[in-house]
Scaffold this motif. Structure first.
Motif, PDB file in Angstrom:
ATOM      1  N   ILE A 290       0.851  -1.184   0.000  1.00 23.02           N
ATOM      2  CA  ILE A 290       0.000   0.000   0.000  1.00 23.02           C
ATOM      3  C   ILE A 290       0.892   1.242   0.000  1.00 23.02           C
ATOM      4  CG2 ILE A 290      -1.952  -1.113   1.127  1.00 23.02           C
ATOM      5  CD1 ILE A 290      -1.066   0.227   3.759  1.00 23.02           C
ATOM      6  N   VAL A 291       0.322   2.350  -0.468  1.00 20.76           N
ATOM      7  CA  VAL A 291       1.004   3.643  -0.478  1.00 20.76           C
ATOM      8  C   VAL A 291       0.265   4.552   0.501  1.00 20.76           C
ATOM      9  CG1 VAL A 291       1.669   5.630  -1.879  1.00 20.76           C
ATOM     10  CG2 VAL A 291       1.659   3.333  -2.902  1.00 20.76           C
ATOM     11  N   ILE A 292       1.007   5.115   1.453  1.00 20.84           N
ATOM     12  CA  ILE A 292       0.441   6.005   2.467  1.00 20.84           C
ATOM     13  C   ILE A 292       1.109   7.368   2.304  1.00 20.84           C
ATOM     14  CG2 ILE A 292       0.139   6.432   4.944  1.00 20.84           C
ATOM     15  CD1 ILE A 292       0.689   3.298   5.210  1.00 20.84           C
ATOM     16  N   THR A 293       0.301   8.399   2.114  1.00 20.23           N
ATOM     17  CA  THR A 293       0.811   9.758   1.978  1.00 20.23           C
ATOM     18  C   THR A 293       0.262  10.589   3.128  1.00 20.23           C
ATOM     19  OG1 THR A 293       0.693   9.484  -0.419  1.00 20.23           O
ATOM     20  CG2 THR A 293       0.997  11.713   0.396  1.00 20.23           C
TER      21      THR A 293
ATOM     22  N   MET B 144       4.978   6.606   2.406  1.00 20.09           N
ATOM     23  CA  MET B 144       5.432   5.301   2.877  1.00 20.09           C
ATOM     24  C   MET B 144       4.924   4.223   1.929  1.00 20.09           C
ATOM     25  SD  MET B 144       4.216   5.505   6.818  1.00 20.09           S
ATOM     26  CE  MET B 144       5.515   5.436   8.008  1.00 20.09           C
ATOM     27  N   ILE B 145       5.717   3.191   1.782  1.00 17.11           N
ATOM     28  CA  ILE B 145       5.281   1.970   1.131  1.00 17.11           C
ATOM     29  C   ILE B 145       5.251   0.928   2.241  1.00 17.11           C
ATOM     30  CG2 ILE B 145       5.731   0.254  -0.658  1.00 17.11           C
ATOM     31  CD1 ILE B 145       5.327   3.131  -1.733  1.00 17.11           C
ATOM     32  N   ALA B 146       4.118   0.287   2.426  1.00 19.50           N
ATOM     33  CA  ALA B 146       3.965  -0.670   3.515  1.00 19.50           C
ATOM     34  C   ALA B 146       3.380  -1.980   2.990  1.00 19.50           C
ATOM     35  CB  ALA B 146       3.072  -0.093   4.611  1.00 19.50           C
ATOM     36  N   ASP B 147       3.728  -3.061   3.674  1.00 19.16           N
ATOM     37  CA  ASP B 147       3.283  -4.407   3.295  1.00 19.16           C
ATOM     38  C   ASP B 147       2.178  -4.867   4.240  1.00 19.16           C
ATOM     39  OD1 ASP B 147       3.011  -7.021   2.443  1.00 19.16           O
ATOM     40  OD2 ASP B 147       4.944  -7.681   3.233  1.00 19.16           O
ATOM     41  N   MET B 148       1.006  -5.148   3.665  1.00 24.83           N
ATOM     42  CA  MET B 148      -0.155  -5.594   4.450  1.00 24.83           C
ATOM     43  C   MET B 148      -0.342  -7.113   4.427  1.00 24.83           C
ATOM     44  SD  MET B 148      -3.254  -2.918   4.151  1.00 24.83           S
ATOM     45  CE  MET B 148      -4.133  -3.960   5.298  1.00 24.83           C
ATOM     46  N   SER B 149       0.588  -7.856   3.872  1.00 25.65           N
ATOM     47  CA  SER B 149       0.376  -9.296   3.695  1.00 25.65           C
ATOM     48  C   SER B 149       0.180 -10.043   5.018  1.00 25.65           C
ATOM     49  CB  SER B 149       1.513  -9.925   2.887  1.00 25.65           C
ATOM     50  OG  SER B 149       2.748  -9.769   3.541  1.00 25.65           O
ATOM     51  N   ARG B 150       0.652  -9.490   6.120  1.00 24.00           N
ATOM     52  CA  ARG B 150       0.461 -10.131   7.439  1.00 24.00           C
ATOM     53  C   ARG B 150      -0.377  -9.254   8.372  1.00 24.00           C
ATOM     54  NH1 ARG B 150       6.300 -13.035   8.462  1.00 24.00           N
ATOM     55  NH2 ARG B 150       6.233 -14.196   6.513  1.00 24.00           N
ATOM     56  N   ALA B 151      -1.102  -8.330   7.794  1.00 18.66           N
ATOM     57  CA  ALA B 151      -1.873  -7.373   8.596  1.00 18.66           C
ATOM     58  C   ALA B 151      -2.979  -8.050   9.394  1.00 18.66           C
ATOM     59  CB  ALA B 151      -2.476  -6.308   7.688  1.00 18.66           C
ATOM     60  N   ALA B 152      -3.259  -7.461  10.547  1.00 23.95           N
ATOM     61  CA  ALA B 152      -4.301  -7.968  11.433  1.00 23.95           C
ATOM     62  C   ALA B 152      -5.659  -7.327  11.115  1.00 23.95           C
ATOM     63  CB  ALA B 152      -3.908  -7.686  12.881  1.00 23.95           C
ATOM     64  N   CYS B 153      -5.767  -6.669   9.960  1.00 28.43           N
ATOM     65  CA  CYS B 153      -7.019  -6.032   9.559  1.00 28.43           C
ATOM     66  C   CYS B 153      -7.006  -5.865   8.046  1.00 28.43           C
ATOM     67  CB  CYS B 153      -7.169  -4.669  10.244  1.00 28.43           C
ATOM     68  SG  CYS B 153      -5.922  -3.473   9.742  1.00 28.43           S
ATOM     69  N   GLY B 154      -8.133  -5.441   7.496  1.00 25.15           N
ATOM     70  CA  GLY B 154      -8.221  -5.180   6.073  1.00 25.15           C
ATOM     71  C   GLY B 154      -7.845  -3.739   5.760  1.00 25.15           C
ATOM     72  N   LEU B 155      -7.745  -3.432   4.474  1.00 24.79           N
ATOM     73  CA  LEU B 155      -7.342  -2.096   4.035  1.00 24.79           C
ATOM     74  C   LEU B 155      -8.309  -1.024   4.515  1.00 24.79           C
ATOM     75  CD1 LEU B 155      -5.420  -0.276   2.449  1.00 24.79           C
ATOM     76  CD2 LEU B 155      -6.731  -0.815   0.392  1.00 24.79           C
ATOM     77  N   ASN B 156      -9.603  -1.261   4.435  1.00 28.60           N
ATOM     78  CA  ASN B 156     -10.586  -0.244   4.849  1.00 28.60           C
ATOM     79  C   ASN B 156     -10.483   0.066   6.345  1.00 28.60           C
ATOM     80  OD1 ASN B 156     -11.598   0.208   2.291  1.00 28.60           O
ATOM     81  ND2 ASN B 156     -13.179  -1.357   2.494  1.00 28.60           N
TER      82      ASN B 156
ATOM     83  N   VAL C 111      -4.527   6.724   1.796  1.00 32.40           N
ATOM     84  CA  VAL C 111      -4.080   5.337   1.752  1.00 32.40           C
ATOM     85  C   VAL C 111      -4.649   4.678   0.508  1.00 32.40           C
ATOM     86  CG1 VAL C 111      -4.017   3.141   2.998  1.00 32.40           C
ATOM     87  CG2 VAL C 111      -4.148   5.290   4.292  1.00 32.40           C
ATOM     88  N   GLN C 112      -3.769   4.098  -0.297  1.00 31.32           N
ATOM     89  CA  GLN C 112      -4.201   3.410  -1.520  1.00 31.32           C
ATOM     90  C   GLN C 112      -3.422   2.120  -1.679  1.00 31.32           C
ATOM     91  OE1 GLN C 112      -3.072   6.706  -4.114  1.00 31.32           O
ATOM     92  NE2 GLN C 112      -5.171   6.707  -4.869  1.00 31.32           N
ATOM     93  N   HIS C 113      -4.073   1.128  -2.241  1.00 27.79           N
ATOM     94  CA  HIS C 113      -3.351  -0.087  -2.611  1.00 27.79           C
ATOM     95  C   HIS C 113      -2.379   0.281  -3.718  1.00 27.79           C
ATOM     96  CE1 HIS C 113      -2.498  -4.145  -3.970  1.00 27.79           C
ATOM     97  NE2 HIS C 113      -2.882  -4.504  -2.751  1.00 27.79           N
ATOM     98  N   SER C 114      -1.215  -0.316  -3.751  1.00 22.68           N
ATOM     99  CA  SER C 114      -0.193   0.057  -4.740  1.00 22.68           C
ATOM    100  C   SER C 114      -0.671  -0.152  -6.173  1.00 22.68           C
ATOM    101  CB  SER C 114       1.110  -0.708  -4.491  1.00 22.68           C
ATOM    102  OG  SER C 114       0.911  -2.095  -4.654  1.00 22.68           O
ATOM    103  N   ASP C 115      -1.501  -1.151  -6.409  1.00 18.92           N
ATOM    104  CA  ASP C 115      -2.028  -1.382  -7.763  1.00 18.92           C
ATOM    105  C   ASP C 115      -2.905  -0.214  -8.215  1.00 18.92           C
ATOM    106  OD1 ASP C 115      -0.749  -3.834  -7.822  1.00 18.92           O
ATOM    107  OD2 ASP C 115      -2.553  -4.967  -7.283  1.00 18.92           O
TER     108      ASP C 115
END
Length: 96
Positions: free
Chosen positions: A10-13, A53-65, A84-88
């Protein structure tokens, strides 16, 4: 499959008036939800704070929303704006 393909990036600005605690506040939310910061860049220009920031959510304890809601809540506390946006999605929006 390589490690890069296993990531859910994800991309966080974050932007706003500079003040102590912005990086700590945003990164604390990410850490508390098991989201790993892969890369970070920040600067202060004439009193204005900007960070991406570029962050990895693959092991996140929650969803993107849910993560977006938590980050927006923290940003409001800190007096900054967060996006906050998914990198895709980010890549697709910025194609020429």
């Amino acid at each position: 499959m390589n490690a890069q393909q296993d990531k859910d990036l994800i991309v966080i600005t974050v932007i706003g008036v500079d003040r102590p605690g912005i990086v700590a506040g945003i990164s604390g939310v990410l850490a508390s939800h098991n989201v790993n910061i892969e890369d970070i860049s920040q600067t202060v220009l004439r009193g204005f704070f900007a960070m991406i920031m570029i962050a990895d959510m693959s092991r996140a304890a929650c969803g993107l929303n849910e993560l977006r809601e938590k980050l927006e809540s923290k940003a409001k506390e800190l007096g900054v704006e967060v996006f906050v946006q998914h990198s895709d999605v980010f890549r697709a929006m910025h194609r020429v």
